[in-house]
Design a protein around this motif. Structure first.
Motif, PDB file in Angstrom:
ATOM      1  N   GLN A  64      23.441 -21.823  21.625  1.00  0.00           N
ATOM      2  CA  GLN A  64      24.810 -21.694  21.125  1.00  0.00           C
ATOM      3  C   GLN A  64      24.844 -20.853  19.848  1.00  0.00           C
ATOM      4  O   GLN A  64      25.702 -19.978  19.680  1.00  0.00           O
ATOM      5  N   GLY A  65      23.922 -21.136  18.932  1.00  0.00           N
ATOM      6  CA  GLY A  65      23.878 -20.389  17.686  1.00  0.00           C
ATOM      7  C   GLY A  65      23.623 -18.911  17.920  1.00  0.00           C
ATOM      8  O   GLY A  65      24.237 -18.044  17.278  1.00  0.00           O
ATOM      9  N   ALA A  66      22.709 -18.601  18.839  1.00  0.00           N
ATOM     10  CA  ALA A  66      22.409 -17.204  19.144  1.00  0.00           C
ATOM     11  C   ALA A  66      23.615 -16.508  19.765  1.00  0.00           C
ATOM     12  O   ALA A  66      23.904 -15.345  19.463  1.00  0.00           O
ATOM     13  N   HIS A  67      24.320 -17.230  20.626  1.00  0.00           N
ATOM     14  CA  HIS A  67      25.510 -16.657  21.250  1.00  0.00           C
ATOM     15  C   HIS A  67      26.577 -16.349  20.197  1.00  0.00           C
ATOM     16  O   HIS A  67      27.164 -15.253  20.185  1.00  0.00           O
ATOM     17  N   ALA A  68      26.851 -17.315  19.320  1.00  0.00           N
ATOM     18  CA  ALA A  68      27.861 -17.090  18.277  1.00  0.00           C
ATOM     19  C   ALA A  68      27.459 -15.925  17.383  1.00  0.00           C
ATOM     20  O   ALA A  68      28.294 -15.082  17.025  1.00  0.00           O
ATOM     21  N   GLN A  69      26.182 -15.876  17.017  1.00  0.00           N
ATOM     22  CA  GLN A  69      25.705 -14.789  16.175  1.00  0.00           C
ATOM     23  C   GLN A  69      25.907 -13.436  16.855  1.00  0.00           C
ATOM     24  O   GLN A  69      26.318 -12.456  16.225  1.00  0.00           O
ATOM     25  N   ALA A  70      25.639 -13.374  18.157  1.00  0.00           N
ATOM     26  CA  ALA A  70      25.812 -12.123  18.898  1.00  0.00           C
ATOM     27  C   ALA A  70      27.278 -11.719  18.957  1.00  0.00           C
ATOM     28  O   ALA A  70      27.612 -10.534  18.842  1.00  0.00           O
ATOM     29  N   VAL A  71      28.164 -12.695  19.136  1.00  0.00           N
ATOM     30  CA  VAL A  71      29.590 -12.387  19.200  1.00  0.00           C
ATOM     31  C   VAL A  71      30.070 -11.813  17.873  1.00  0.00           C
ATOM     32  O   VAL A  71      30.773 -10.793  17.835  1.00  0.00           O
ATOM     33  N   PHE A  72      29.684 -12.451  16.770  1.00  0.00           N
ATOM     34  CA  PHE A  72      30.125 -11.949  15.464  1.00  0.00           C
ATOM     35  C   PHE A  72      29.511 -10.579  15.153  1.00  0.00           C
ATOM     36  O   PHE A  72      30.163  -9.722  14.548  1.00  0.00           O
ATOM     37  N   ALA A  73      28.269 -10.375  15.570  1.00  0.00           N
ATOM     38  CA  ALA A  73      27.642  -9.070  15.352  1.00  0.00           C
ATOM     39  C   ALA A  73      28.385  -7.969  16.095  1.00  0.00           C
ATOM     40  O   ALA A  73      28.333  -6.791  15.693  1.00  0.00           O
TER      41      ALA A  73
END
Length: 710
Positions: A64-73
């Motif tokens: 989940q954290g990696a997904h959110a980070q990718a979305v914000f990036a």
């Protein structure tokens, strides 16, 4: 929505590439648990997340954290926003708490460019030096300074340090003259007060297992002597000398250097407390004959001592509070003298000085300070600007007083107060901001709630912003514990305002802006009023052409998570985005977390059918509905959170993602090295607030924050 059922390393391997590459978030497994609450069956599909020991827990969080980070990036201007936020916060030197003791000024600062706060001391000769910097502590684990307290003579300071984000403090003691730590380390404790001779201090020892519901249970008030003679002494016990306190309540013993009276205070999640007194000398020998001063029914929310004067702030039959004066040696509420203030403002706290009582007040969003002499009329002091008086602190030995203020565009500033004349002198503990805050403005307004009550709000924006229906609006509300939403400075928020965003804060019921009645109008059984006030303010803004349902994001932090969840469950169509920031999202499961001592605010503990119905009715997680077009939602949490356990955020995000039919994202942003926000580094806070502001700009339709078309 279908659910996959993988475990352990297989889940992590399967979801990590998917999270980074796909526009869809990883899906949580569903393992339904059904509870029977007094004949009502309640299904919980994500109970497995509560223990923290399920093999799928950390892999799912990481995905989940990696997904959110990718979305914000992927948001085009997120990097530029972060650079702006980091520059503003990094350029600023900020001051926190400060104290006068022994002719010295102790103060906590975070210097420009640094990550964490450190403790400074300004000696009698006017020179300042670093007294304690947690970065210099030995060991591999990163420690932060939680709290501190100077001894009355200024020769020692009690320090509380903890592993970043955990708030599981260890008490240490600093020798101020030598600038070194003594051989004192009391783990899992909270310091309370020094004795008048500066040779001992009281503290609250937590004896349960950290991170569990037993952590605070059976807590003990103890005394530590700096001379090290004998073991630490238990100062008061439940059931002894008439002290009535359950194991779940906090039993505190405090001393005041100006008085021969010691106080035992019983607290829980309520604003009020039960108060007992004893002769300080007898309390120090564990033979204190404690006698009652006030019970919970007396609604005493603050006590101040000086010599034989005892001041009690009671909200019984007085929503804003009333000041009562009695003898500290033989207090009697029945004969206590009331000291009324003109206009009956909300009284927030008191500080007793050698000659007078200082009273900190609130009228809506306006702070005030009054000098209440022993004889004569109260006098309101002139303040340097329109803002929040954050705290008052006094030196009991020489009568010196410090006053701290902040405002929407003024960082916390500490003044020396001459109570007699009302003169305030800026101590200049930190330099002024290196950037111009005069280009921003705050406007106050009022919305009429559905029941006819006026609910105040404030709009904060850049001065040249002309808000309309296309303006990104970030609306925040809290509404719990009687805490007021008062003006406060945020350098980071300026980056959001610079991009045309409008920050709005609603003074919803459940807060303390207008006293106890305002608090209780949004508490426990009346909690729905809190989120409905937020809805009504949002509708008033939209009706006034300030944002729209396509540009407004609702923000709720901590206890404000109940407000946030209730609002979007009831009116998902009103908001383009929702942000649950370290939120309390699943109240009926308080039994699984450490921080449950304040559950009375929500109508618990669950002990009968009525208490269950009260808490269930305000539980956002349990009222998520299948097949609803929920707004885009950002859920923020830290893995070390001791106040709103991580499972609140995780379960809420999982259930919302499974239920919504809007195709809008549900992002779970996890910081694996943070907690509730306390103890987070400057960079950690820069990152999380950048994502909050970027999300509001994205969902608010700002053209520079729209991801490229797929």
């Amino acid at each position: 929505m279908s659910c996959i059922r993988l475990s352990g390393a297989a889940l992590f391997a399967a979801l990590m590439p998917f999270a980074v590459a796909s526009a869809q978030a990883p899906v949580a497994k569903v393992v339904p648990v059904v509870d029977d609450y007094y004949g009502t069956a309640v299904t919980d599909p994500y109970r497995w997340m509560e223990s923290g020991e399920d093999p799928d827990w950390l892999p799912w969080l990481k995905a989940q954290g990696a997904h959110a980070q990718a979305v914000f990036a992927g948001l085009p201007q997120r990097a530029a926003l972060l650079a702006d936020v980091a520059a503003r916060s990094g350029e600023l030197t900020s001051v926190g708490s400060a104290e006068l003791a022994g002719g010295r000024v102790f103060h906590e600062i975070r210097a420009a460019g640094e990550q964490d706060t450190k403790l400074m001391v300004r000696d009698v000769d006017g020179r300042s030096r670093v007294l304690f910097d947690p970065r210099t502590m030995p060991g591999e684990e990163e420690q932060v300074l939680d709290r501190w307290m100077a001894a009355p003579d200024g020769r020692h300071v009690l320090l509380q340090t903890s592993l970043r984000g955990t708030e599981h403090s260890t008490i240490r003691v600093m020798d101020v003259d030598a600038g070194r730590l003594l051989d004192v380390a009391v783990p899992h404790a909270q310091g309370l007060s020094w004795t008048g001779d500066s040779r001992s201090f009281s503290y609250l020892k937590f004896v349960g297992a950290p991170g569990t519901p037993a952590y605070f249970v059976g807590n003990e008030p103890r005394l530590h002597r700096l001379d090290g003679n004998g073991p630490d002494l238990v100062l008061a016990r439940r059931g002894e000398a008439g002290i009535v306190a359950t194991p779940e309540q906090f039993l505190l013993v405090v001393f005041d250097p100006s008085s021969d009276t010691a106080l035992a205070i019983v607290r829980d999640g309520r604003s009020e407390a039960a108060v007992y007194r004893a002769d300080a000398g007898r309390a120090l020998t564990a033979t204190g004959a404690w006698t009652p001063v006030a019970g919970f029914d007396d609604v005493v929310v603050d006590v101040a001592l000086h010599g034989d004067r005892m001041y009690l702030l009671s909200r019984r039959d007085a929503s804003g509070g009333r000041v009562l004066t009695t003898s500290a040696a033989s207090p009697d509420l029945a004969t206590a003298r009331e000291r009324p203030l003109p206009g009956a403002p909300v009284i927030e706290s008191m500080l007793a000085t050698p000659g007078d009582l200082l009273v900190r007040t609130l009228e809506g969003a306006a702070s005030g300070v009054w000098r209440v002499p022993d004889t004569g009329a109260p006098v309101q002091l002139a303040l340097p600007f329109d803002g929040q008086v954050a705290w008052l602190q006094g030196d009991a030995r020489d009568g010196g007083v410090l006053l701290a203020m902040t405002g929407w565009f003024t960082p916390l500033t500490v003044y020396a107060l001459d109570a007699g004349s009302g003169r305030l002198d800026d101590l200049a503990l930190v330099p002024p901001p290196p950037f111009d805050t005069g280009v921003y403005t705050a406007r106050r307004g009022t919305a009429t709630a559905r029941d006819g009550v006026d609910v105040p709000y404030t709009l904060v924006m850049k001065g040249d912003t002309q808000p309309d229906r296309t303006t990104p609006v970030l609306l925040e509300a809290y509404g719990a514990y009687g805490y007021p939403a008062s003006p406060r400075f945020s350098a980071r928020m300026l980056a959001f305002l610079d991009r045309g965003g409008v920050y709005a804060v609603a003074n919803v019921r459940g807060g303390g802006e207008f006293g106890r009645d305002w608090h209780y109008a949004g508490k426990a059984g009346t909690k729905a009023t809190t989120w409905r006030d937020a809805i009504d303010v949002a509708e008033a803004l939209v009706a006034a052409g300030i944002g729209s349902a396509d540009t407004m994001t609702l923000l709720g932090t901590s206890a404000g998570g109940v407000m946030l969840g209730g609002a979007i469950n009831e009116r998902p169509d009103l908001f383009s985005g929702a942000i649950a920031n370290v939120g309390f999202m699943n109240p009926i499961r308080y039994v699984s977390e450490q921080n449950y001592a304040d559950i009375e605010e929500w109508g618990g503990p669950i002990s009968d059918a009525q208490s269950f119905r009260t808490m269930y009715a305000l539980d956002p997680y349990q009222h998520i509905r299948e097949g609803v077009d929920y707004p885009a939602t950002l859920v923020v949490s830290g893995l070390n959170d001791p106040r709103a356990a991580t499972f609140h955020s995780a379960k809420y995000a999982a259930r919302l993602a499974a239920a919504t039919t809007s195709a809008e994202p549900v992002l779970l942003r996890i910081d694996f090295d943070a907690g509730h926000g306390m103890g987070s580094s400057r960079s950690q806070l820069d990152e999380v607030w950048t994502d909050i502001y970027a999300f509001a700009l994205w969902q608010g339709g700002h053209p520079e924050f729209q991801p490229p078309a797929q």
